[in-house]
Scaffold this active site. Structure first.
Site, PDB file in Angstrom:
ATOM      1  CG  HIS A 246      -0.009  29.666 -19.977  1.00  0.00           C
ATOM      2  ND1 HIS A 246       0.261  29.443 -21.303  1.00  0.00           N
ATOM      3  CD2 HIS A 246      -1.316  30.037 -19.929  1.00  0.00           C
ATOM      4  CE1 HIS A 246      -0.824  29.672 -22.025  1.00  0.00           C
ATOM      5  NE2 HIS A 246      -1.805  30.039 -21.204  1.00  0.00           N
ATOM      6  CD  GLU A 247      -3.682  30.037 -16.990  1.00  0.00           C
ATOM      7  OE1 GLU A 247      -4.286  31.128 -17.127  1.00  0.00           O
ATOM      8  OE2 GLU A 247      -3.763  29.125 -17.837  1.00  0.00           O
TER       9      GLU A 247
ATOM     10  CG  HIS B 248      -3.483  34.398 -19.780  1.00  0.00           C
ATOM     11  ND1 HIS B 248      -3.639  34.898 -21.048  1.00  0.00           N
ATOM     12  CD2 HIS B 248      -3.544  33.041 -19.904  1.00  0.00           C
ATOM     13  CE1 HIS B 248      -3.778  33.893 -21.907  1.00  0.00           C
ATOM     14  NE2 HIS B 248      -3.722  32.764 -21.241  1.00  0.00           N
TER      15      HIS B 248
ATOM     16  CG  HIS C 240      -2.446  40.781 -21.871  1.00  0.00           C
ATOM     17  ND1 HIS C 240      -3.024  39.988 -22.838  1.00  0.00           N
ATOM     18  CD2 HIS C 240      -2.309  42.009 -22.440  1.00  0.00           C
ATOM     19  CE1 HIS C 240      -3.215  40.693 -23.934  1.00  0.00           C
ATOM     20  NE2 HIS C 240      -2.795  41.926 -23.721  1.00  0.00           N
TER      21      HIS C 240
END
Length: 704
Positions: free
Chosen positions: A496-497, A500, A503
């Site tokens: 998940h991190e 980010h 992104h």
């Protein structure tokens, strides 16, 4: 070799100049010069605590001078001399802020906390002086009113629109008396949110469950016991076992410890943080924050804070957010009640004469899971060694986007435990630098997050700026000769991190203002959550899930068990999350100020919703950092909103192939590269060809 200021902190010496000099200003202060480091990463081997305050002071001074020059420019306002000039103003302040506030989250101590408190009113006043500067706003408004006559790119049009609306939402159109009220409210909010977060960290660090009777360890795996012994030794309690409310310590205890009374003691220590009527109590802080936000919203003519916040999100209105949350609540709550019945049967089967309680959930859920699916998480953990999982996330990025990862040992770290990597395109061109900080310590706030020491900007210009990004997490630590072995939840968090981070890394924007994760709160979780979908796919597990001792790839029978248990306990997981999301929305849709105690308010509202006694809200009011000390007020729903997006987005890969390069390119070009340069739903539709369906999320969670 000089020690960094953070190494000094860890040693417990505090922040003092290594060479004994006092009152250093520009001389020797790394913030006042270009970083002479690989890829201009922060020189953590040179930065000292005393460098921060002078840099903040000078940064605010320079920023004000630059803003005054724009506001008082006698030339006619243009996009370049007003909008671009404003976007580039405050470089020094941004530079030192990016380092200081990231360090505060992971390396906090009394000196840093004290400086943050001193800076809080100064930084709030600085921001207010800009957002309420009448001459500056007149120039921005003048350019905005000419927008239809200007030849602007899509990114420039969006920046102009967002900048103008940002000033309006910051109070630029308010009459003088309301501007004064706004300044006072914002100053109070700044202090209160800072104090709220400090209190949660103190409460987390203060609670200890010390065990000195080995019988009380019954049921715990050897690795958990060894980790507790190491924690105790580090706290000068050698020969005992210490458990804390940090999740890598707490959750295994709740899952495996046979001693029910101790499970209750530890869990209640966790859920009562900030609610102990001591110096770190957060009940009044939360109440004041809620009420100040109501006052602030009304200054702008909104009925409540949620209306103000959601206007610029994908949801647009509180009603839309509630609509999704309530639909999912109705689907998830019956599932959670079924899970309670299954666990109550297990209690009865074992001869228990008590009703399932919240501190029993993990313990009996684990027993039911083993009975139904023959799956023991302890069987899985040897295949989830942290570096293997990290390399799995990297391999996924390589397969999807062609990215390469090169470890860099020549770049200074902000903590000795950091790992540092360079990201390159397939052709070897530089993308950015990535700091990983994976394990808990007393100086670090709980949870996991992505941030940056520098954002991407300048794409397509002569001076492109490459990003320097960090992932901060609190994963299970290594114990003795055993490396850090992650739980399935931690595996998902790592992916998940990392999503980010991608992104931020794959952003291709001209302006910092819109680059990377500078998107609406309910869109920012799409790039992170979509990565979780790959974690336990058999093809993906074959790449990274290798036994830390033998190198053996995870056996097919274990993979099958993971898949079979994929929807297990989703009633609980969804309900505890939705309870927190609905509580957030309830606080922030209030139009009249809160008069009752926040814990009474919480209890009454969640009772009205029908939350069962066996489940607490994922975050209770007094430690709900996301909404009272972070940027998620009236926005915690964003994770489930993005859940609709990510579940639908992943279907694009399932419909083609798991690592389909054409689909990955479409996602990269239309979502990751665009930052906040266009409307998020437009970007999503450009990727997917249609608006997202809620069905993939309902199916994934076993709610349909």
């Amino acid at each position: 070799m000089k020690k960094t200021f953070l190494y000094v902190l860890i040693a417990g010496i505090g922040f003092t100049a290594c060479d004994g000099k006092k009152n250093e200003q520009k001389a020797g202060n790394p913030f006042f010069a270009e970083y002479n480091t690989p890829h201009q990463t922060p020189p953590f081997d040179l930065i000292k605590f005393e460098h921060f305050e002078p840099a903040f002071t000078q940064g605010m001074e320079e920023g004000r001078t630059e803003i005054d020059a724009i506001a008082n420019n006698t030339e006619a306002p243009t996009f370049e001399n007003t909008i671009v000039a404003y976007e580039k103003a405050g470089e020094l302040l941004g530079k030192v802020s990016d380092v200081f506030y990231n360090i505060k989250g992971s390396e906090n101590n009394d000196s840093i906390a004290a400086l943050a408190k001193r800076l809080s009113p100064l930084m709030t006043a600085y921001s207010a002086d800009i957002s309420l500067n009448e001459n500056l706003f007149k120039r921005i408004k003048s350019v905005y009113e000419q927008k239809d006559q200007l030849e602007l790119s899509v990114e420039e049009q969006t920046m102009l629109e967002k900048m103008y609306q940002g000033f309006v939402r910051g109070g630029a159109n308010l009459p003088a008396d309301k501007k004064d009220q706004l300044r006072k409210i914002d100053e109070q909010l700044s202090k209160l949110t800072l104090q709220f977060g400090e209190n949660v960290l103190k409460e987390t660090n203060n609670f200890e469950l010390v065990i000195d009777n080995e019988k009380d360890l019954a049921g715990l795996p050897e690795g958990v016991i060894a980790a507790a012994a190491e924690t105790a030794k580090a706290a000068d309690k050698e020969g005992k076992w210490l458990f804390t409310t940090q999740k890598p310590s707490m959750l295994p205890f709740l899952q495996y410890a046979d001693n029910r009374d101790l499970r209750k003691q530890l869990y209640m220590g966790y859920v009562n943080r900030g609610n102990n009527n001591n110096e770190f109590d957060n009940k009044e802080n939360a109440k004041k924050i809620v009420n100040l936000r109501i006052q602030r919203a009304k200054l702008f003519g909104y009925n409540n804070h949620a209306e103000y916040v959601l206007e610029k999100n994908m949801a647009k209105t509180p009603e839309k957010a509630f609509e999704l949350l309530n639909k999912l609540w109705k689907a998830a709550l019956p599932n959670a009640k079924k899970e309670v019945k299954e666990m109550q049967k297990m209690i009865a089967k074992e001869g228990g004469k008590f009703k399932l309680a919240s501190w029993d959930w993990w313990y009996y859920a684990d027993k039911v899971k083993k009975a139904k699916y023959d799956l023991d998480e302890e069987e899985l953990k040897p295949y989830f060694e942290i570096n293997n999982v990290r390399d799995g996330a990297f391999a996924l990025a390589t397969k999807l986007y062609g990215i390469k990862f090169i470890e860099r040992n020549d770049i200074a770290k902000f903590n000795p435990a950091n790992q540092v990597f360079e990201l390159q395109e397939a052709d070897g061109s530089h993308i950015g630098i990535f700091y990983l900080d994976y394990h808990p310590r007393a100086s670090k706030r709980g949870g996991a997050w992505m941030s940056s020491f520098r954002k991407q900007s300048g794409f397509g210009t002569a001076k492109p700026v490459t990003p320097v990004i960090l992932n901060i997490c609190n994963f299970t630590k290594p114990v003795g000769d055993t490396p850090a072995l992650l739980t399935p939840d931690e595996v998902e968090t790592l992916f998940h991190e990392f999503g980010h981070a991608l992104h931020g890394f794959l952003s291709k924007c001209e302006y910092n203002y819109l680059s990377g994760t500078s998107v609406s709160r309910d869109f920012v979780e799409l790039p992170s959550q979509v990565m979780e979908n790959w974690c336990f796919e058999p093809e993906m597990l074959a790449i990274y899930a290798k036994h830390y001792k033998t190198g053996e790839v995870i056996p097919a029978e274990l993979v099958k068990k993971i898949q079979n248990a994929g929807k297990f306990n989703q009633g609980f997981a969804t309900v505890e999350y939705l309870a927190a999301s609905l509580l957030d929305m309830k606080y922030h849709t209030m139009s009249e100020e809160l008069t009752e105690d926040v814990m009474t308010f919480e209890k009454n509202y969640l009772g009205e919703l029908g939350l069962i006694d066996e489940i607490y809200s994922r975050y209770r009011s007094t430690y709900f950092n996301h909404i009272f000390a972070g940027g998620y007020s009236a926005g915690y729903y964003a994770y489930i909103w993005a859940g609709v997006l990510d579940s639908d987005a992943f279907m694009a890969f399932k419909e083609t192939s798991l690592f389909d390069k054409a689909t990955a390119k479409a996602f990269r070009d239309n979502v990751l590269a665009k930052g906040g340069t266009e409307d998020p739903m437009k970007l999503y539709k450009q990727f997917r060809g249609a608006e997202p369906s809620i069905d993939p999320l309902l199916i994934k969670r076993g709610l349909k």
